[in-house]
Design a protein around this motif. Structure first.
Motif, mmCIF file in Angstrom:
data_model
loop_
_atom_site.group_PDB
_atom_site.id
_atom_site.type_symbol
_atom_site.label_atom_id
_atom_site.label_comp_id
_atom_site.label_asym_id
_atom_site.label_seq_id
_atom_site.Cartn_x
_atom_site.Cartn_y
_atom_site.Cartn_z
ATOM 1 N N UNK A 1 -3.632 -16.689 19.997
ATOM 2 C CA UNK A 1 -4.314 -16.088 18.861
ATOM 3 C C UNK A 1 -3.528 -14.873 18.372
ATOM 4 N N UNK A 2 -3.819 -14.448 17.148
ATOM 5 C CA UNK A 2 -3.137 -13.290 16.573
ATOM 6 C C UNK A 2 -3.910 -12.009 16.877
ATOM 7 N N UNK A 3 -3.193 -11.024 17.391
ATOM 8 C CA UNK A 3 -3.786 -9.722 17.663
ATOM 9 C C UNK A 3 -3.117 -8.676 16.801
ATOM 10 N N UNK A 4 -3.894 -7.737 16.298
ATOM 11 C CA UNK A 4 -3.336 -6.579 15.599
ATOM 12 C C UNK A 4 -3.906 -5.326 16.249
ATOM 13 N N UNK A 5 -3.225 -4.199 16.036
ATOM 14 C CA UNK A 5 -3.818 -2.943 16.491
ATOM 15 C C UNK A 5 -3.685 -1.892 15.407
ATOM 16 N N UNK A 6 -4.682 -1.024 15.361
ATOM 17 C CA UNK A 6 -4.809 -0.069 14.267
ATOM 18 C C UNK A 6 -4.957 1.342 14.832
ATOM 19 N N UNK A 7 -4.199 2.293 14.275
ATOM 20 C CA UNK A 7 -4.345 3.698 14.642
ATOM 21 C C UNK A 7 -5.567 4.268 13.933
ATOM 22 N N UNK A 8 -6.455 4.956 14.680
ATOM 23 C CA UNK A 8 -7.680 5.446 14.058
ATOM 24 C C UNK A 8 -8.322 6.550 14.888
ATOM 25 N N UNK A 9 -9.316 7.195 14.282
ATOM 26 C CA UNK A 9 -10.099 8.199 14.984
ATOM 27 C C UNK A 9 -11.234 7.534 15.760
ATOM 28 N N UNK A 10 -11.583 8.128 16.906
ATOM 29 C CA UNK A 10 -12.715 7.671 17.706
ATOM 30 C C UNK A 10 -12.663 6.173 18.026
ATOM 31 N N UNK A 11 -11.598 5.721 18.667
ATOM 32 C CA UNK A 11 -11.462 4.279 18.929
ATOM 33 C C UNK A 11 -12.562 3.707 19.810
ATOM 34 N N UNK A 12 -13.043 4.486 20.777
ATOM 35 C CA UNK A 12 -14.076 3.971 21.676
ATOM 36 C C UNK A 12 -15.370 3.652 20.928
ATOM 37 N N UNK A 13 -15.684 4.455 19.909
ATOM 38 C CA UNK A 13 -16.944 4.285 19.179
ATOM 39 C C UNK A 13 -16.809 3.347 17.986
ATOM 40 N N UNK A 14 -15.578 2.981 17.628
ATOM 41 C CA UNK A 14 -15.358 2.173 16.428
ATOM 42 C C UNK A 14 -15.679 0.705 16.659
ATOM 43 N N UNK A 15 -16.075 0.035 15.577
ATOM 44 C CA UNK A 15 -16.381 -1.392 15.649
ATOM 45 C C UNK A 15 -15.653 -2.118 14.519
ATOM 46 N N UNK A 16 -15.561 -3.440 14.631
ATOM 47 C CA UNK A 16 -15.017 -4.284 13.574
ATOM 48 C C UNK A 16 -16.190 -4.948 12.878
ATOM 49 N N UNK B 1 17.030 23.966 -1.533
ATOM 50 C CA UNK B 1 15.680 23.689 -1.043
ATOM 51 C C UNK B 1 15.583 22.207 -0.676
ATOM 52 N N UNK B 2 14.905 21.923 0.416
ATOM 53 C CA UNK B 2 14.669 20.535 0.832
ATOM 54 C C UNK B 2 13.176 20.265 0.823
ATOM 55 N N UNK B 3 12.790 19.096 0.328
ATOM 56 C CA UNK B 3 11.379 18.728 0.210
ATOM 57 C C UNK B 3 11.086 17.537 1.121
ATOM 58 N N UNK B 4 10.160 17.757 2.052
ATOM 59 C CA UNK B 4 9.702 16.708 2.956
ATOM 60 C C UNK B 4 8.261 16.361 2.582
ATOM 61 N N UNK B 5 7.909 15.088 2.673
ATOM 62 C CA UNK B 5 6.554 14.699 2.274
ATOM 63 C C UNK B 5 6.062 13.520 3.084
ATOM 64 N N UNK B 6 4.737 13.334 3.047
ATOM 65 C CA UNK B 6 4.108 12.153 3.620
ATOM 66 C C UNK B 6 2.881 11.814 2.796
ATOM 67 N N UNK B 7 2.539 10.529 2.749
ATOM 68 C CA UNK B 7 1.350 10.083 2.026
ATOM 69 C C UNK B 7 0.104 10.399 2.833
ATOM 70 N N UNK B 8 -1.021 10.551 2.132
ATOM 71 C CA UNK B 8 -2.318 10.708 2.784
ATOM 72 C C UNK B 8 -3.078 9.398 2.612
ATOM 73 N N UNK B 9 -3.226 8.662 3.702
ATOM 74 C CA UNK B 9 -3.941 7.391 3.674
ATOM 75 C C UNK B 9 -5.265 7.491 4.426
ATOM 76 N N UNK B 10 -5.252 8.219 5.545
ATOM 77 C CA UNK B 10 -6.448 8.361 6.373
ATOM 78 C C UNK B 10 -6.583 9.821 6.800
ATOM 79 N N UNK B 11 -7.711 10.139 7.417
ATOM 80 C CA UNK B 11 -7.938 11.503 7.899
ATOM 81 C C UNK B 11 -6.847 11.971 8.855
ATOM 82 N N UNK B 12 -6.347 11.058 9.671
ATOM 83 C CA UNK B 12 -5.347 11.447 10.666
ATOM 84 C C UNK B 12 -4.050 11.931 10.025
#
Length: 382
Positions: free
Chosen positions: A32-47, A161-172
């Motif tokens: 079967x196919x498995x995926x994993x996701x980075x997230x907050x509060x993994x123990x309390x999270x559900x699908x 000057x150097x500019x570093x950036x990252x996108x905001x997708x989730x709270x983390x």
């Protein structure tokens, strides 16, 4: 509270197919196919639907490598799935460090200098980054990314000057992590002299990918206008790869692709040739975000690739379609106000977009300390 970690998920549809095949052939080694996701509060999270949670990992207890030891075939999903078997790379193999504004006249590697400087300043920057969540949630602005400006000095003594950036997708993403920031620009201007001219299709696509890496993070919207993806002389397998060359290098949520209806049909054929039923993909929400946004424009031959940053636009144009190869094409770089770009390039094609002034969370140094501000994107980068 707000623990960092991951959850491992087993896909319901894949499990059903695997179980059915194993009933027919008990010796089948299909998994079967498995995926994993980075997230907050993994123990309390559900699908909620589509799969079941197999296991949770708390980052304070486990390393990501330990998760992969337990589930070696698991695929990491950061945001969304492009196709059932291919995850979005978002330019993982291509970055902005070779853009024309990443070099000094002395020839020094200023990307390395900038990278060394931000690591040197990381502790000071992190003090300003403590307020990221407060400003993000208290402001009425819809911030899409975080930018950090650091002052550097080239080996020849020239400051920049150097500019570093990252996108905001989730709270983390609001947590300070220096390794998640990418060098996307410097105060050296992007010089069209190093871009414009007659280049091979491969060279044109390479340049476009570098700009896409930049636009994926800082642009409000990405516009790709190309009559063709691939060409009629390619096999289905080659056409599928050309399509993946596009998909794997754009943030589908902010990208709109305008192409000919015949090209859309060819893309659908490539899905079918790879064994994917488009209706099945749609029913499970697995169809490409980019495919849903394909524009069915009238006959046209224009090739325009643009990143819209606030009320300014930087874009590439010329004779090259979204296809690799050795044949020679023309490529040109320009920067215009959005209103001018719309009037000159989009309106004649029947394309309309809304002007907007978007903001970024912006960390920069004032005197001896770093502070957090909100800044219009166009004022930072353009």
């Amino acid at each position: 509270m707000n623990d960092q970690g991951w959850i491992v998920i087993e896909c319901d549809v894949c499990k059903q197919k695997c179980d059915a095949k194993k009933i027919k052939n008990p010796r089948s080694k299909i998994e079967s196919t498995f995926i994993y996701v980075s997230m907050l509060n993994p123990d309390e999270s559900i699908v909620k639907s589509g799969g079941r949670k197999i296991e949770a990992y708390d980052a304070e207890i486990y390393e990501e490598s330990e998760l992969l030891e337990d589930h070696p075939t698991a695929i990491k999903v950061n945001e969304h799935v492009v196709t059932p078997t291919k995850m979005p790379q978002h330019c993982e193999n291509t970055d902005c460090r070779d853009l024309p504004n990443m070099s000094c006249s002395c020839g020094a590697n200023i990307a390395e200098i900038a990278q060394s400087k931000i690591f040197e300043e990381s502790e000071s920057i992190s003090k300003a980054a403590v307020s990221l969540k407060d400003m993000y949630y208290q402001s009425t602005q819809n911030y899409k990314h975080i930018c950090v400006k650091v002052s550097c000095v080239c080996a020849c003594g020239r400051p920049f000057e150097a500019y570093f950036a990252r996108s905001i997708k989730t709270d983390s993403d609001l947590n300070w992590d220096i390794n998640s920031f990418h060098l996307i620009s410097t105060s050296f201007p992007i010089s069209a002299d190093y871009i414009n001219g007659v280049k091979s299709k491969d060279e044109c696509m390479s340049t476009l990918k570098k700009f896409l890496a930049r636009w994926n993070i800082i642009a409000d919207k990405i516009i790709l206008i190309s009559p063709f993806i691939g060409n009629i002389h390619q096999t289905d397998e080659q056409l599928a790869q050309e399509w993946l060359n596009v998909v794997n290098n754009v943030d589908a949520q902010k990208t709109t692709l305008y192409t000919k209806k015949a090209t859309i049909n060819n893309i659908r054929k490539t899905y079918q040739s790879q064994g994917f039923d488009e209706k099945l993909l749609i029913s499970y929400g697995l169809e490409d975000d980019l495919i849903k946004n394909l524009g069915k424009s009238k006959s046209f031959h224009a090739k325009i690739y643009a990143g819209i940053i606030g009320d300014k636009v930087e874009f590439l144009s010329g004779s090259f379609n979204l296809v690799s190869g050795k044949n020679k094409e023309t490529i040109n770089y320009q920067k215009l106000p959005l209103s001018t770009f719309k009037d000159s390039y989009l309106t004649p094609l029947g394309i309309d977009i809304t002007e907007q002034s978007n903001f970024a969370l912006f960390i920069k140094k004032e005197k001896d300390d770093y502070y957090l501000y909100e800044e219009k994107c166009k004022d930072i980068y353009m």
